[in-house]
Design a protein around this motif. Sequence first.
Motif, PDB file in Angstrom:
ATOM      1  N   VAL A   1      -0.381  -1.519   3.654  1.00 57.35           N
ATOM      2  CA  VAL A   1       0.368  -0.698   2.699  1.00 57.35           C
ATOM      3  C   VAL A   1       0.098   0.775   2.955  1.00 57.35           C
ATOM      4  CG1 VAL A   1       0.609  -0.122   0.248  1.00 57.35           C
ATOM      5  CG2 VAL A   1       0.466  -2.510   0.956  1.00 57.35           C
ATOM      6  N   ARG A   2      -1.144   1.119   3.251  1.00 57.18           N
ATOM      7  CA  ARG A   2      -1.475   2.509   3.551  1.00 57.18           C
ATOM      8  C   ARG A   2      -0.795   2.967   4.827  1.00 57.18           C
ATOM      9  NH1 ARG A   2      -7.923   1.782   2.160  1.00 57.18           N
ATOM     10  NH2 ARG A   2      -7.739   2.022  -0.118  1.00 57.18           N
ATOM     11  N   ALA A   3      -0.776   2.106   5.845  1.00 56.45           N
ATOM     12  CA  ALA A   3      -0.107   2.458   7.100  1.00 56.45           C
ATOM     13  C   ALA A   3       1.389   2.663   6.879  1.00 56.45           C
ATOM     14  CB  ALA A   3      -0.352   1.373   8.141  1.00 56.45           C
ATOM     15  N   TYR A   4       1.986   1.811   6.070  1.00 56.96           N
ATOM     16  CA  TYR A   4       3.415   1.941   5.770  1.00 56.96           C
ATOM     17  C   TYR A   4       3.690   3.230   5.011  1.00 56.96           C
ATOM     18  CZ  TYR A   4       8.024   0.533   3.931  1.00 56.96           C
ATOM     19  OH  TYR A   4       9.358   0.474   3.607  1.00 56.96           O
ATOM     20  N   ALA A   5       2.846   3.563   4.038  1.00 60.07           N
ATOM     21  CA  ALA A   5       3.017   4.808   3.285  1.00 60.07           C
ATOM     22  C   ALA A   5       2.930   6.023   4.214  1.00 60.07           C
ATOM     23  CB  ALA A   5       1.978   4.900   2.178  1.00 60.07           C
ATOM     24  N   ARG A   6       2.035   5.948   5.208  1.00 58.56           N
ATOM     25  CA  ARG A   6       1.953   7.056   6.181  1.00 58.56           C
ATOM     26  C   ARG A   6       3.226   7.142   7.000  1.00 58.56           C
ATOM     27  NH1 ARG A   6      -3.418   5.128   6.767  1.00 58.56           N
ATOM     28  NH2 ARG A   6      -2.840   3.989   8.661  1.00 58.56           N
ATOM     29  N   ALA A   7       3.761   5.996   7.408  1.00 56.99           N
ATOM     30  CA  ALA A   7       5.008   6.000   8.184  1.00 56.99           C
ATOM     31  C   ALA A   7       6.159   6.580   7.378  1.00 56.99           C
ATOM     32  CB  ALA A   7       5.342   4.580   8.642  1.00 56.99           C
ATOM     33  N   LEU A   8       6.153   6.347   6.068  1.00 54.72           N
ATOM     34  CA  LEU A   8       7.187   6.904   5.185  1.00 54.72           C
ATOM     35  C   LEU A   8       6.936   8.372   4.855  1.00 54.72           C
ATOM     36  CD1 LEU A   8       7.439   3.919   2.657  1.00 54.72           C
ATOM     37  CD2 LEU A   8       9.181   4.571   4.344  1.00 54.72           C
ATOM     38  N   GLU A   9       5.751   8.854   5.221  1.00 54.02           N
ATOM     39  CA  GLU A   9       5.327  10.229   4.929  1.00 54.02           C
ATOM     40  C   GLU A   9       5.367  10.516   3.430  1.00 54.02           C
ATOM     41  OE1 GLU A   9       6.024  13.218   8.203  1.00 54.02           O
ATOM     42  OE2 GLU A   9       7.844  12.000   8.437  1.00 54.02           O
ATOM     43  N   LEU A  10       4.858   9.560   2.647  1.00 54.51           N
ATOM     44  CA  LEU A  10       4.771   9.738   1.203  1.00 54.51           C
ATOM     45  C   LEU A  10       3.626  10.680   0.858  1.00 54.51           C
ATOM     46  CD1 LEU A  10       5.264   6.060  -0.043  1.00 54.51           C
ATOM     47  CD2 LEU A  10       7.001   7.838   0.267  1.00 54.51           C
TER      48      LEU A  10
ATOM     49  N   GLU B   1      -2.913   7.087  -6.606  1.00 60.98           N
ATOM     50  CA  GLU B   1      -3.239   5.961  -5.735  1.00 60.98           C
ATOM     51  C   GLU B   1      -2.152   4.897  -5.815  1.00 60.98           C
ATOM     52  OE1 GLU B   1      -6.762   2.605  -5.123  1.00 60.98           O
ATOM     53  OE2 GLU B   1      -6.860   4.057  -6.769  1.00 60.98           O
ATOM     54  N   LEU B   2      -1.797   4.346  -4.649  1.00 60.09           N
ATOM     55  CA  LEU B   2      -0.934   3.168  -4.613  1.00 60.09           C
ATOM     56  C   LEU B   2      -1.804   1.948  -4.889  1.00 60.09           C
ATOM     57  CD1 LEU B   2       1.471   3.555  -1.548  1.00 60.09           C
ATOM     58  CD2 LEU B   2       2.135   3.198  -3.927  1.00 60.09           C
ATOM     59  N   ALA B   3      -1.483   1.198  -5.910  1.00 60.50           N
ATOM     60  CA  ALA B   3      -2.287   0.040  -6.275  1.00 60.50           C
ATOM     61  C   ALA B   3      -1.373  -1.147  -6.562  1.00 60.50           C
ATOM     62  CB  ALA B   3      -3.139   0.349  -7.500  1.00 60.50           C
TER      63      ALA B   3
ATOM     64  N   GLU C   1      14.256 -29.710   4.197  1.00 58.02           N
ATOM     65  CA  GLU C   1      13.619 -30.519   3.156  1.00 58.02           C
ATOM     66  C   GLU C   1      12.264 -29.946   2.736  1.00 58.02           C
ATOM     67  OE1 GLU C   1      14.837 -32.934   1.474  1.00 58.02           O
ATOM     68  OE2 GLU C   1      16.707 -33.209   2.592  1.00 58.02           O
ATOM     69  N   ALA C   2      11.515 -29.388   3.684  1.00 62.46           N
ATOM     70  CA  ALA C   2      10.173 -28.888   3.379  1.00 62.46           C
ATOM     71  C   ALA C   2      10.247 -27.607   2.558  1.00 62.46           C
ATOM     72  CB  ALA C   2       9.400 -28.643   4.674  1.00 62.46           C
ATOM     73  N   GLU C   3       9.191 -27.347   1.784  1.00 60.51           N
ATOM     74  CA  GLU C   3       9.166 -26.197   0.894  1.00 60.51           C
ATOM     75  C   GLU C   3       8.753 -24.919   1.625  1.00 60.51           C
ATOM     76  OE1 GLU C   3       8.173 -28.191  -3.413  1.00 60.51           O
ATOM     77  OE2 GLU C   3       6.479 -27.704  -2.111  1.00 60.51           O
ATOM     78  N   ARG C   4       9.432 -23.864   1.313  1.00 60.74           N
ATOM     79  CA  ARG C   4       9.104 -22.524   1.795  1.00 60.74           C
ATOM     80  C   ARG C   4       8.218 -21.872   0.730  1.00 60.74           C
ATOM     81  NH1 ARG C   4      11.028 -17.252   0.984  1.00 60.74           N
ATOM     82  NH2 ARG C   4      11.662 -16.023   2.807  1.00 60.74           N
ATOM     83  N   VAL C   5       7.019 -21.431   1.116  1.00 55.40           N
ATOM     84  CA  VAL C   5       6.064 -20.874   0.154  1.00 55.40           C
ATOM     85  C   VAL C   5       5.713 -19.451   0.564  1.00 55.40           C
ATOM     86  CG1 VAL C   5       3.802 -21.147  -0.938  1.00 55.40           C
ATOM     87  CG2 VAL C   5       5.129 -23.182  -0.271  1.00 55.40           C
ATOM     88  N   SER C   6       5.850 -18.535  -0.380  1.00 54.32           N
ATOM     89  CA  SER C   6       5.533 -17.136  -0.110  1.00 54.32           C
ATOM     90  C   SER C   6       4.870 -16.518  -1.329  1.00 54.32           C
ATOM     91  CB  SER C   6       6.803 -16.351   0.258  1.00 54.32           C
ATOM     92  OG  SER C   6       7.709 -16.336  -0.839  1.00 54.32           O
ATOM     93  N   ILE C   7       4.253 -15.381  -1.100  1.00 52.20           N
ATOM     94  CA  ILE C   7       3.622 -14.597  -2.160  1.00 52.20           C
ATOM     95  C   ILE C   7       4.245 -13.215  -2.140  1.00 52.20           C
ATOM     96  CG2 ILE C   7       1.470 -13.582  -2.964  1.00 52.20           C
ATOM     97  CD1 ILE C   7       0.046 -15.982  -1.576  1.00 52.20           C
ATOM     98  N   SER C   8       4.815 -12.815  -3.249  1.00 47.39           N
ATOM     99  CA  SER C   8       5.446 -11.495  -3.354  1.00 47.39           C
ATOM    100  C   SER C   8       4.573 -10.574  -4.207  1.00 47.39           C
ATOM    101  CB  SER C   8       6.843 -11.611  -3.970  1.00 47.39           C
ATOM    102  OG  SER C   8       7.704 -12.352  -3.123  1.00 47.39           O
ATOM    103  N   PHE C   9       4.762  -9.286  -4.038  1.00 48.20           N
ATOM    104  CA  PHE C   9       3.900  -8.324  -4.735  1.00 48.20           C
ATOM    105  C   PHE C   9       4.567  -6.964  -4.809  1.00 48.20           C
ATOM    106  CE2 PHE C   9       2.748  -8.915  -0.312  1.00 48.20           C
ATOM    107  CZ  PHE C   9       2.889  -7.634   0.206  1.00 48.20           C
ATOM    108  N   ASN C  10       4.076  -6.164  -5.735  1.00 50.07           N
ATOM    109  CA  ASN C  10       4.491  -4.770  -5.892  1.00 50.07           C
ATOM    110  C   ASN C  10       3.278  -3.873  -5.885  1.00 50.07           C
ATOM    111  OD1 ASN C  10       7.294  -5.366  -6.331  1.00 50.07           O
ATOM    112  ND2 ASN C  10       6.856  -5.843  -8.461  1.00 50.07           N
ATOM    113  N   TYR C  11       3.469  -2.664  -5.355  1.00 52.34           N
ATOM    114  CA  TYR C  11       2.486  -1.596  -5.468  1.00 52.34           C
ATOM    115  C   TYR C  11       3.126  -0.446  -6.228  1.00 52.34           C
ATOM    116  CZ  TYR C  11      -1.011  -3.568  -2.315  1.00 52.34           C
ATOM    117  OH  TYR C  11      -1.978  -4.356  -1.749  1.00 52.34           O
TER     118      TYR C  11
END
Length: 215
Positions: free
Chosen positions: A91-100, A106-108, A202-212
């Motif tokens: 997340v920190r690397a992405y924020a640097r790429a976005l030049e935020l 703090e991004l949390a 047929e098999a289940e797709r499992v993911s974890i989503s999140f926000n900062y």
Amino acid sequence: KPDCSGMLPAMPARALFPTLVYEARLPPAGWRTFNQRLLHECLQTREDDVAGQRWSATRYPGGYTSYGSLCRMHTLSPTFAALERKLRRHVRAYARALELDLEGRELAMTDCWINIMPRLVVHSLHLHPLSTISGTYYVQTPRGAPGIKFEDPRLDRYMAAPPRKPDCRPEHQPWVTVPATAGKLVLFESWLRHEVPPNPVEAERVSISFNYGWF
């Protein structure tokens, strides 16, 4: 006009207002074992989370999400807390790429929830309001499971625009699908609309989503 070599000069165009989507994998050592721990907790949470089952029955038909019940899994489970620590540097690397400019704040991680998609379950087009950076980490992705599909944020402003060529570059397409692969992380700015098409397998797709959020 071509120059004396017969070559056309470089086109005087530049890209403005890019939409950056971040893709990475967890470190190769141990990610499969870690995903097995996550998968076990995701499936057990579905069994135990009666409120989430009720919420999903009306808002996520056929599937399960803890979004409406247990939406801060990183504060409830040591395994999910460990995931947050692994995600933090990305997340920190992405924020640097976005030049935020994050000076003084703090991004949390504010939200973290489970998504389980059996066959034919769909996650309709949406965005993540009141957040800064959002993302998904893939725990289980059976062969043929759908990826995450992003919409060009300018799409509703394409006044009298001809269609794009079928083989145009991804950055010129109105929709781009990023494949879902177990162990992969995808980050995007929370205003970017996205969806997950129906799961055809047929098999289940499992993911974890999140926000900062930026506090």
